[in-house]
Design an enzyme around this catalytic site. Structure first.
Site, PDB file in Angstrom:
ATOM      1  N   CYS A  15     -43.270  43.829 -20.653  1.00  0.00           N
ATOM      2  CA  CYS A  15     -43.029  44.326 -19.453  1.00  0.00           C
ATOM      3  C   CYS A  15     -44.174  45.291 -18.918  1.00  0.00           C
ATOM      4  CB  CYS A  15     -41.634  45.183 -19.450  1.00  0.00           C
ATOM      5  SG  CYS A  15     -40.254  44.147 -19.579  1.00  0.00           S
ATOM      6  N   ASP A  38     -53.340  36.002 -26.318  1.00  0.00           N
ATOM      7  CA  ASP A  38     -52.783  36.808 -27.600  1.00  0.00           C
ATOM      8  C   ASP A  38     -54.053  37.551 -28.086  1.00  0.00           C
ATOM      9  OD1 ASP A  38     -50.252  36.302 -29.676  1.00  0.00           O
ATOM     10  OD2 ASP A  38     -52.132  37.525 -30.464  1.00  0.00           O
ATOM     11  N   HIS A  54     -37.308  40.821 -17.939  1.00  0.00           N
ATOM     12  CA  HIS A  54     -37.165  41.175 -19.404  1.00  0.00           C
ATOM     13  C   HIS A  54     -36.213  40.291 -19.922  1.00  0.00           C
ATOM     14  CE1 HIS A  54     -37.360  43.339 -23.201  1.00  0.00           C
ATOM     15  NE2 HIS A  54     -36.061  43.297 -23.116  1.00  0.00           N
ATOM     16  N   GLY A 104     -39.027  35.693 -37.102  1.00  0.00           N
ATOM     17  CA  GLY A 104     -40.246  36.297 -37.053  1.00  0.00           C
ATOM     18  C   GLY A 104     -40.712  36.852 -35.648  1.00  0.00           C
ATOM     19  N   HIS A 109     -39.515  40.533 -26.203  1.00  0.00           N
ATOM     20  CA  HIS A 109     -39.587  39.946 -24.867  1.00  0.00           C
ATOM     21  C   HIS A 109     -39.910  38.665 -25.054  1.00  0.00           C
ATOM     22  CE1 HIS A 109     -40.842  40.646 -20.349  1.00  0.00           C
ATOM     23  NE2 HIS A 109     -41.174  39.201 -20.894  1.00  0.00           N
ATOM     24  N   HIS A 111     -40.893  35.031 -25.330  1.00  0.00           N
ATOM     25  CA  HIS A 111     -42.667  34.639 -25.105  1.00  0.00           C
ATOM     26  C   HIS A 111     -42.685  33.165 -26.041  1.00  0.00           C
ATOM     27  CE1 HIS A 111     -42.463  37.434 -28.472  1.00  0.00           C
ATOM     28  NE2 HIS A 111     -43.437  36.529 -29.201  1.00  0.00           N
ATOM     29  N   HIS A 113     -45.533  30.985 -27.753  1.00  0.00           N
ATOM     30  CA  HIS A 113     -46.820  31.067 -28.100  1.00  0.00           C
ATOM     31  C   HIS A 113     -47.379  29.607 -27.812  1.00  0.00           C
ATOM     32  CE1 HIS A 113     -47.270  34.655 -30.881  1.00  0.00           C
ATOM     33  NE2 HIS A 113     -45.700  34.259 -30.870  1.00  0.00           N
TER      34      HIS A 113
HETATM   35  P1  AMP Z   1     -43.953  37.458 -32.034  1.00  0.00           P
HETATM   36  O1  AMP Z   1     -44.185  37.715 -33.805  1.00  0.00           O
HETATM   37  O2  AMP Z   1     -43.635  35.999 -32.007  1.00  0.00           O
HETATM   38  O3  AMP Z   1     -43.313  38.723 -31.712  1.00  0.00           O
HETATM   39  O4  AMP Z   1     -45.500  37.320 -31.422  1.00  0.00           O
HETATM   40  C1  AMP Z   1     -45.906  38.774 -30.685  1.00  0.00           C
HETATM   41  C2  AMP Z   1     -47.338  38.365 -30.464  1.00  0.00           C
HETATM   42  O5  AMP Z   1     -47.613  39.372 -29.564  1.00  0.00           O
HETATM   43  C3  AMP Z   1     -48.348  38.493 -31.631  1.00  0.00           C
HETATM   44  O6  AMP Z   1     -49.088  37.336 -31.823  1.00  0.00           O
HETATM   45  C4  AMP Z   1     -49.307  39.676 -31.182  1.00  0.00           C
HETATM   46  O7  AMP Z   1     -50.711  39.211 -31.522  1.00  0.00           O
HETATM   47  C5  AMP Z   1     -49.056  39.617 -29.664  1.00  0.00           C
HETATM   48  N1  AMP Z   1     -49.363  40.965 -29.221  1.00  0.00           N
HETATM   49  C6  AMP Z   1     -49.036  42.211 -29.531  1.00  0.00           C
HETATM   50  N2  AMP Z   1     -49.271  42.969 -28.557  1.00  0.00           N
HETATM   51  C7  AMP Z   1     -50.208  42.447 -27.770  1.00  0.00           C
HETATM   52  C8  AMP Z   1     -50.955  42.850 -26.627  1.00  0.00           C
HETATM   53  N3  AMP Z   1     -51.241  44.094 -26.277  1.00  0.00           N
HETATM   54  N4  AMP Z   1     -51.475  41.759 -26.030  1.00  0.00           N
HETATM   55  C9  AMP Z   1     -51.621  40.722 -26.440  1.00  0.00           C
HETATM   56  N5  AMP Z   1     -50.764  39.997 -27.266  1.00  0.00           N
HETATM   57  C10 AMP Z   1     -50.396  40.914 -28.034  1.00  0.00           C
HETATM   58 ZN    ZN Z   2     -39.790  43.090 -21.655  1.00  0.00          ZN
END
Ligand code: AMP
Ligand code: ZN
Length: 124
Positions: A15, A38, A54, A104, A109, A111, A113
């Site tokens: 957010c 990422d 969110h 994992g 929030h 997302h 990949h």
């Molecule tokens: P997950 O394990 O699916 O929750 O993935 C979270 C992802 O967010 C990971 O691949 C991190 O590298 C990525 N991540 C965390 N902080 C940031 C950030 N500030 N900017 C971009 N990606 C981020």
């Molecule tokens: Zn959020």
């Protein structure tokens, strides 16, 4: 206290990214959707597609989010190609949506990949 579905959670990392409070490398945005690279890419192309609202994870989804999630799925292939993924079938991409601790998920929030590009990849 982190809520499950709200317009903005002030304690949520993603957010804060949507709000511009934490920098990100923008891939795409519209009224409902935000996409950014990422910070620790696993693949030559690796970005995250998120709702601006969110939503903690896929576990909270209801029919009210069906159109939004559909838009994200239709958008993913277009952005993947625009970001340098090679065309299907020799190229392609991988979508990953970690949900919950055992799924994992590290950032609560929702997302998706989007990963692609020539192999080998670091992970995935
Ligand atoms: P997950 O394990 O699916 O929750 O993935 C979270 C992802 O967010 C990971 O691949 C991190 O590298 C990525 N991540 C965390 N902080 C940031 C950030 N500030 N900017 C971009 N990606 C981020
Ligand atoms: Zn959020």
């Amino acid at each position: 206290m982190t809520e499950n579905i709200v317009d903005h959670d002030p304690n949520c990392l993603f957010c804060k990214i949507v709000a511009g409070q934490i920098p990100s490398k923008l891939v795409y945005q519209d009224d409902e959707i935000y996409a950014f690279h990422d910070i620790h890419p696993w693949a030559p192309v690796h970005f995250l597609l998120i709702p601006k609202q969110h939503i903690a994870s896929m576990a909270q989804l209801t029919d009210a989010q069906a159109a939004l999630m559909g838009r994200m799925m239709v958008l993913a292939p277009k952005l993947a190609l625009a970001q340098g993924c090679n065309p299907y079938p020799a190229g392609g991409f991988r979508l990953l949506c970690n949900t919950g601790a055992e799924g994992g998920q590290e950032v609560p929030h929702l997302h998706i990949h989007v990963m692609g590009g020539p192999r080998p990849w670091l992970r995935g």
